[in-house]
Scaffold this motif. Structure first.
Motif, PDB file in Angstrom:
ATOM      1  N   VAL A 237       0.790  -1.154   0.051  1.00 37.43           N
ATOM      2  CA  VAL A 237      -0.048   0.058  -0.048  1.00 37.43           C
ATOM      3  C   VAL A 237       0.730   1.173   0.000  1.00 37.43           C
ATOM      4  O   VAL A 237       1.861   1.342   0.731  1.00 37.43           O
ATOM      5  CB  VAL A 237      -0.853   0.157   1.066  1.00 37.43           C
ATOM      6  CG1 VAL A 237      -1.713   1.399   1.272  1.00 37.43           C
ATOM      7  CG2 VAL A 237      -1.751  -1.372   0.939  1.00 37.43           C
ATOM      8  N   GLU A 238       0.496   2.261  -0.682  1.00 38.58           N
ATOM      9  CA  GLU A 238       1.254   3.314  -0.903  1.00 38.58           C
ATOM     10  C   GLU A 238       1.424   4.222   0.673  1.00 38.58           C
ATOM     11  O   GLU A 238       0.825   4.050   1.411  1.00 38.58           O
ATOM     12  CB  GLU A 238       0.956   4.464  -1.688  1.00 38.58           C
ATOM     13  CG  GLU A 238       0.995   4.001  -3.415  1.00 38.58           C
ATOM     14  CD  GLU A 238       0.446   5.185  -4.216  1.00 38.58           C
ATOM     15  OE1 GLU A 238       0.314   6.349  -3.841  1.00 38.58           O
ATOM     16  OE2 GLU A 238      -0.154   4.626  -5.259  1.00 38.58           O
ATOM     17  N   ARG A 239       2.562   4.777   0.808  1.00 36.05           N
ATOM     18  CA  ARG A 239       2.970   5.383   2.213  1.00 36.05           C
ATOM     19  C   ARG A 239       1.712   6.340   2.570  1.00 36.05           C
ATOM     20  O   ARG A 239       1.354   6.248   3.469  1.00 36.05           O
ATOM     21  CB  ARG A 239       4.427   6.033   1.957  1.00 36.05           C
ATOM     22  CG  ARG A 239       4.750   6.951   3.098  1.00 36.05           C
ATOM     23  CD  ARG A 239       4.662   5.981   4.405  1.00 36.05           C
ATOM     24  NE  ARG A 239       4.856   6.970   5.626  1.00 36.05           N
ATOM     25  CZ  ARG A 239       5.778   7.391   5.918  1.00 36.05           C
ATOM     26  NH1 ARG A 239       7.111   6.953   5.767  1.00 36.05           N
ATOM     27  NH2 ARG A 239       5.955   8.418   7.024  1.00 36.05           N
ATOM     28  N   ALA A 240       1.715   7.280   1.586  1.00 32.89           N
ATOM     29  CA  ALA A 240       0.432   8.161   1.685  1.00 32.89           C
ATOM     30  C   ALA A 240      -0.616   7.444   2.414  1.00 32.89           C
ATOM     31  O   ALA A 240      -1.525   8.124   3.048  1.00 32.89           O
ATOM     32  CB  ALA A 240       0.263   9.135   0.659  1.00 32.89           C
ATOM     33  N   ALA A 241      -1.106   6.495   1.781  1.00 34.86           N
ATOM     34  CA  ALA A 241      -2.419   5.769   2.378  1.00 34.86           C
ATOM     35  C   ALA A 241      -2.272   5.200   3.681  1.00 34.86           C
ATOM     36  O   ALA A 241      -3.084   5.403   4.578  1.00 34.86           O
ATOM     37  CB  ALA A 241      -2.871   4.644   1.310  1.00 34.86           C
ATOM     38  N   ILE A 242      -0.943   4.645   3.767  1.00 30.41           N
ATOM     39  CA  ILE A 242      -0.703   4.291   5.286  1.00 30.41           C
ATOM     40  C   ILE A 242      -0.924   5.378   6.380  1.00 30.41           C
ATOM     41  O   ILE A 242      -1.309   5.475   7.430  1.00 30.41           O
ATOM     42  CB  ILE A 242       0.656   3.368   5.514  1.00 30.41           C
ATOM     43  CG1 ILE A 242       0.687   2.254   4.491  1.00 30.41           C
ATOM     44  CG2 ILE A 242       1.103   3.190   6.809  1.00 30.41           C
ATOM     45  CD1 ILE A 242      -0.132   1.221   5.005  1.00 30.41           C
ATOM     46  N   ASP A 243      -0.131   6.642   6.000  1.00 33.15           N
ATOM     47  CA  ASP A 243      -0.348   7.782   6.782  1.00 33.15           C
ATOM     48  C   ASP A 243      -1.665   8.272   7.034  1.00 33.15           C
ATOM     49  O   ASP A 243      -2.085   8.496   8.229  1.00 33.15           O
ATOM     50  CB  ASP A 243       0.425   8.899   5.960  1.00 33.15           C
ATOM     51  CG  ASP A 243       2.009   8.649   5.969  1.00 33.15           C
ATOM     52  OD1 ASP A 243       2.545   7.832   6.724  1.00 33.15           O
ATOM     53  OD2 ASP A 243       2.523   9.460   5.245  1.00 33.15           O
ATOM     54  N   ARG A 244      -2.565   8.184   6.228  1.00 31.67           N
ATOM     55  CA  ARG A 244      -4.035   8.337   6.392  1.00 31.67           C
ATOM     56  C   ARG A 244      -4.675   7.514   7.262  1.00 31.67           C
ATOM     57  O   ARG A 244      -5.132   7.810   8.148  1.00 31.67           O
ATOM     58  CB  ARG A 244      -4.788   8.602   4.850  1.00 31.67           C
ATOM     59  CG  ARG A 244      -4.790   9.662   4.227  1.00 31.67           C
ATOM     60  CD  ARG A 244      -5.575   9.966   2.909  1.00 31.67           C
ATOM     61  NE  ARG A 244      -5.790   8.515   2.181  1.00 31.67           N
ATOM     62  CZ  ARG A 244      -4.879   8.358   1.205  1.00 31.67           C
ATOM     63  NH1 ARG A 244      -3.648   9.347   0.947  1.00 31.67           N
ATOM     64  NH2 ARG A 244      -5.057   7.524   0.555  1.00 31.67           N
ATOM     65  N   ILE A 245      -4.447   6.156   7.039  1.00 34.41           N
ATOM     66  CA  ILE A 245      -5.048   5.036   7.885  1.00 34.41           C
ATOM     67  C   ILE A 245      -4.629   5.124   9.301  1.00 34.41           C
ATOM     68  O   ILE A 245      -5.173   5.097  10.164  1.00 34.41           O
ATOM     69  CB  ILE A 245      -4.874   3.730   7.366  1.00 34.41           C
ATOM     70  CG1 ILE A 245      -5.280   3.675   6.011  1.00 34.41           C
ATOM     71  CG2 ILE A 245      -5.095   2.626   8.246  1.00 34.41           C
ATOM     72  CD1 ILE A 245      -4.910   2.432   4.808  1.00 34.41           C
ATOM     73  N   VAL A 246      -3.292   5.358   9.378  1.00 35.64           N
ATOM     74  CA  VAL A 246      -2.799   5.407  10.691  1.00 35.64           C
ATOM     75  C   VAL A 246      -3.233   6.689  11.618  1.00 35.64           C
ATOM     76  O   VAL A 246      -3.471   6.844  12.732  1.00 35.64           O
ATOM     77  CB  VAL A 246      -1.137   5.486  10.950  1.00 35.64           C
ATOM     78  CG1 VAL A 246      -0.453   5.813  12.090  1.00 35.64           C
ATOM     79  CG2 VAL A 246      -0.576   4.285  10.526  1.00 35.64           C
ATOM     80  N   ASP A 247      -3.271   7.915  10.862  1.00 38.89           N
ATOM     81  CA  ASP A 247      -3.890   9.270  11.302  1.00 38.89           C
ATOM     82  C   ASP A 247      -5.337   8.764  12.019  1.00 38.89           C
ATOM     83  O   ASP A 247      -5.805   9.257  13.115  1.00 38.89           O
ATOM     84  CB  ASP A 247      -3.956  10.255  10.308  1.00 38.89           C
ATOM     85  CG  ASP A 247      -4.398  11.498  11.096  1.00 38.89           C
ATOM     86  OD1 ASP A 247      -3.811  11.967  12.052  1.00 38.89           O
ATOM     87  OD2 ASP A 247      -5.067  12.350  10.443  1.00 38.89           O
ATOM     88  N   GLN A 248      -6.098   7.873  11.214  1.00 36.06           N
ATOM     89  CA  GLN A 248      -7.375   7.535  11.837  1.00 36.06           C
ATOM     90  C   GLN A 248      -7.382   6.689  12.713  1.00 36.06           C
ATOM     91  O   GLN A 248      -8.207   6.536  13.759  1.00 36.06           O
ATOM     92  CB  GLN A 248      -7.955   6.861  10.436  1.00 36.06           C
ATOM     93  CG  GLN A 248      -8.388   7.696   9.192  1.00 36.06           C
ATOM     94  CD  GLN A 248      -9.126   7.012   8.120  1.00 36.06           C
ATOM     95  OE1 GLN A 248      -8.968   5.804   8.013  1.00 36.06           O
ATOM     96  NE2 GLN A 248      -9.438   7.853   7.149  1.00 36.06           N
TER      97      GLN A 248
END
Length: 170
Positions: A61-72
């Protein structure tokens, strides 16, 4: 702490587990599959703490998607968050599933049910007093009964769980 070398790929059984967790959350909470995959992966990853880059690599999964998910998954004002993030989203932060965090999270969710039950009961009394239709009363009465039942039963269930957990750790 997170590993310094690239982690090995997930085994087939690990992939199946992660996908089943993702599907469970999708079907029951409407959670996007990628977010559910992060939850599933963090439940079984080794080591327990993983960097954002490692999670991205392991799940494809792209890092930007991981960042959004982790933020949630790591809200700032959630005292019973299941996940703990070390570092800022702009860095290669580390994510960890907090051990024994599910019970407090569930307890926090269900602690709000008595308040909602009181609101439903008050609304039901008001609708009855106003002579509302049977259909409207039935819908609200069903919800009020459910909320009342869960409100009265959940504390005992969680207490039994804690006693069981304590006896296993003794």
């Amino acid at each position: 702490m997170a590993t310094e070398t690239a982690p090995a790929a997930l085994t087939e059984s690990e992939k199946i587990f992660v996908e089943k967790v993702a599907q469970y959350y999708y079907e029951n909470d409407g959670m996007p599959h990628e977010r559910g995959r992060v939850v599933g992966y963090m439940m079984i990853c080794d080591p327990a703490a993983q960097t954002a880059d490692e999670i991205s690599l392991m799940l494809g999964v792209e890092r930007a998607a991981i960042d959004r998910i982790v933020d949630q998954l790591t809200p700032e004002n959630d005292p019973v968050s299941v996940f703990e993030r070390t570092g800022a989203l702009s860095e290669n932060y580390t994510l960890r599933l907090r051990e024994n965090s599910w019970a407090p999270k569930v307890r926090g969710i269900f602690s709000e049910f008595p308040d909602f039950h009181r609101i439903a009961a008050t609304g039901l009394r008001a609708l009855r007093a106003e002579g509302a239709s049977d259909e409207r009363l039935r819908r609200l009465a069903n919800m009020e009964r459910f909320l009342g039942f869960v409100s009265s039963e959940m504390p005992a269930i969680l207490e039994r769980y804690e006693k069981n957990r304590s006896s296993r750790n003794a």
